[in-house]
Scaffold this active site. Sequence first.
Site, PDB file in Angstrom:
ATOM      1  N   ARG A 108       0.811  -1.208   0.000  1.00 51.20           N
ATOM      2  CA  ARG A 108       0.000   0.000   0.000  1.00 51.20           C
ATOM      3  C   ARG A 108       0.851   1.268   0.000  1.00 51.20           C
ATOM      4  O   ARG A 108       0.537   2.236  -0.680  1.00 51.20           O
ATOM      5  CB  ARG A 108      -0.936  -0.002   1.214  1.00 51.20           C
ATOM      6  CG  ARG A 108      -1.983  -1.109   1.186  1.00 51.20           C
ATOM      7  CD  ARG A 108      -2.902  -1.028   2.396  1.00 51.20           C
ATOM      8  NE  ARG A 108      -3.724   0.163   2.354  1.00 51.20           N
ATOM      9  CZ  ARG A 108      -4.948   0.235   1.841  1.00 51.20           C
ATOM     10  NH1 ARG A 108      -5.498  -0.853   1.317  1.00 51.20           N
ATOM     11  NH2 ARG A 108      -5.623   1.352   1.842  1.00 51.20           N
ATOM     12  N   PHE A 113      -0.951  -1.426  -4.383  1.00 51.55           N
ATOM     13  CA  PHE A 113      -1.711  -2.661  -4.322  1.00 51.55           C
ATOM     14  C   PHE A 113      -2.853  -2.523  -3.310  1.00 51.55           C
ATOM     15  O   PHE A 113      -2.616  -2.121  -2.165  1.00 51.55           O
ATOM     16  CB  PHE A 113      -0.803  -3.829  -3.933  1.00 51.55           C
ATOM     17  CG  PHE A 113       0.182  -4.194  -5.008  1.00 51.55           C
ATOM     18  CD1 PHE A 113      -0.212  -4.969  -6.086  1.00 51.55           C
ATOM     19  CD2 PHE A 113       1.495  -3.750  -4.943  1.00 51.55           C
ATOM     20  CE1 PHE A 113       0.691  -5.304  -7.085  1.00 51.55           C
ATOM     21  CE2 PHE A 113       2.401  -4.077  -5.932  1.00 51.55           C
ATOM     22  CZ  PHE A 113       2.004  -4.857  -7.014  1.00 51.55           C
ATOM     23  N   PRO A 114      -4.100  -2.845  -3.699  1.00 47.91           N
ATOM     24  CA  PRO A 114      -5.264  -2.652  -2.825  1.00 47.91           C
ATOM     25  C   PRO A 114      -5.390  -3.788  -1.805  1.00 47.91           C
ATOM     26  O   PRO A 114      -6.322  -4.582  -1.838  1.00 47.91           O
ATOM     27  CB  PRO A 114      -6.431  -2.639  -3.815  1.00 47.91           C
ATOM     28  CG  PRO A 114      -5.984  -3.555  -4.915  1.00 47.91           C
ATOM     29  CD  PRO A 114      -4.497  -3.342  -5.038  1.00 47.91           C
ATOM     30  N   LYS A 115      -4.458  -3.855  -0.868  1.00 46.78           N
ATOM     31  CA  LYS A 115      -4.357  -4.980   0.060  1.00 46.78           C
ATOM     32  C   LYS A 115      -5.156  -4.741   1.327  1.00 46.78           C
ATOM     33  O   LYS A 115      -5.144  -3.644   1.888  1.00 46.78           O
ATOM     34  CB  LYS A 115      -2.892  -5.252   0.394  1.00 46.78           C
ATOM     35  CG  LYS A 115      -2.063  -5.680  -0.820  1.00 46.78           C
ATOM     36  CD  LYS A 115      -0.612  -5.934  -0.431  1.00 46.78           C
ATOM     37  CE  LYS A 115       0.223  -6.297  -1.650  1.00 46.78           C
ATOM     38  NZ  LYS A 115       0.498  -7.718  -1.762  1.00 46.78           N
ATOM     39  N   LYS A 116      -5.840  -5.804   1.764  1.00 52.50           N
ATOM     40  CA  LYS A 116      -6.583  -5.806   3.019  1.00 52.50           C
ATOM     41  C   LYS A 116      -6.253  -7.088   3.781  1.00 52.50           C
ATOM     42  O   LYS A 116      -5.728  -8.047   3.204  1.00 52.50           O
ATOM     43  CB  LYS A 116      -8.095  -5.758   2.767  1.00 52.50           C
ATOM     44  CG  LYS A 116      -8.610  -4.437   2.234  1.00 52.50           C
ATOM     45  CD  LYS A 116     -10.126  -4.447   2.116  1.00 52.50           C
ATOM     46  CE  LYS A 116     -10.812  -4.539   3.461  1.00 52.50           C
ATOM     47  NZ  LYS A 116     -12.298  -4.422   3.346  1.00 52.50           N
TER      48      LYS A 116
END
Length: 260
Positions: A108, A113-116
């Site tokens: 992030r 990168f749309p990381k969760k």
Amino acid sequence: MKKDDVAKQYTTPVGAPAFVRGPHRFTDREYLNITYRTDRDALAKVVPEPLQVDEPLVRFEVMKMPDTTGYGAYVECGQAAVVRFGEERGEYLIGMYLDNLPAIAAGREISAFPKKLGSARLCIDSDTLVGTLDYGSLRVATATMGYKHKPLDLDTAREEVAIPTFMLKILPAYTGEPRICELVRTHITNLTIKGAWTGPARLQLFEHALAPFADLPVREIVSGSHILTDLTLSPAVLVFDYLAKQEEATQKIGALEDLS
């Protein structure tokens, strides 16, 4: 700490950074990919302009990474839409879920990168390759594929893994308004395909408010692949600035591409 020393830091906490500098090398990175057709209107709601959708295709991926420099070992799961940027074909990353803090933070902060946080798993169950994603205690996705039924052409596997990837980088200012709002692109380098297979594949997506994979429903399975690789991720490059005037954005993008 002197001001010059503060400016040399790349993340916090100072003295115990959340992640280490790259580049990060992924050894024996293993993919379970299922490409499926979804509803065009649903996909159009999540793919940002100026990206375009020619066909409503989505790739569901589970990636097992047992040996990553700086990050260790983890499993990641995500959705990527097949898109086009001008004449360039690529994928837009919709969401990525994993349970490794350094990889989440670096993905992030350094890139886009749309990381969760989520719990992904990739394993062999008898004669079946199985990928799952849990968000909290709830199952969000289950993917299955026949284990190594047929060899997959290595050039086809390389094209699938090495396709350019687009992401949104959004950071708010202290006022709450966007300070950075950009579309960026990255790609894989130093790629070695160590094995690739295909076979029958299925995908189940379950409704969840905070992990909305099922908002892009499975209408038709197009293909399934199982790919083993070594690779490196390249730095992200700006391709569109949503906050800049178009002329300024074009000049900024050209300057950054010259540096890359």
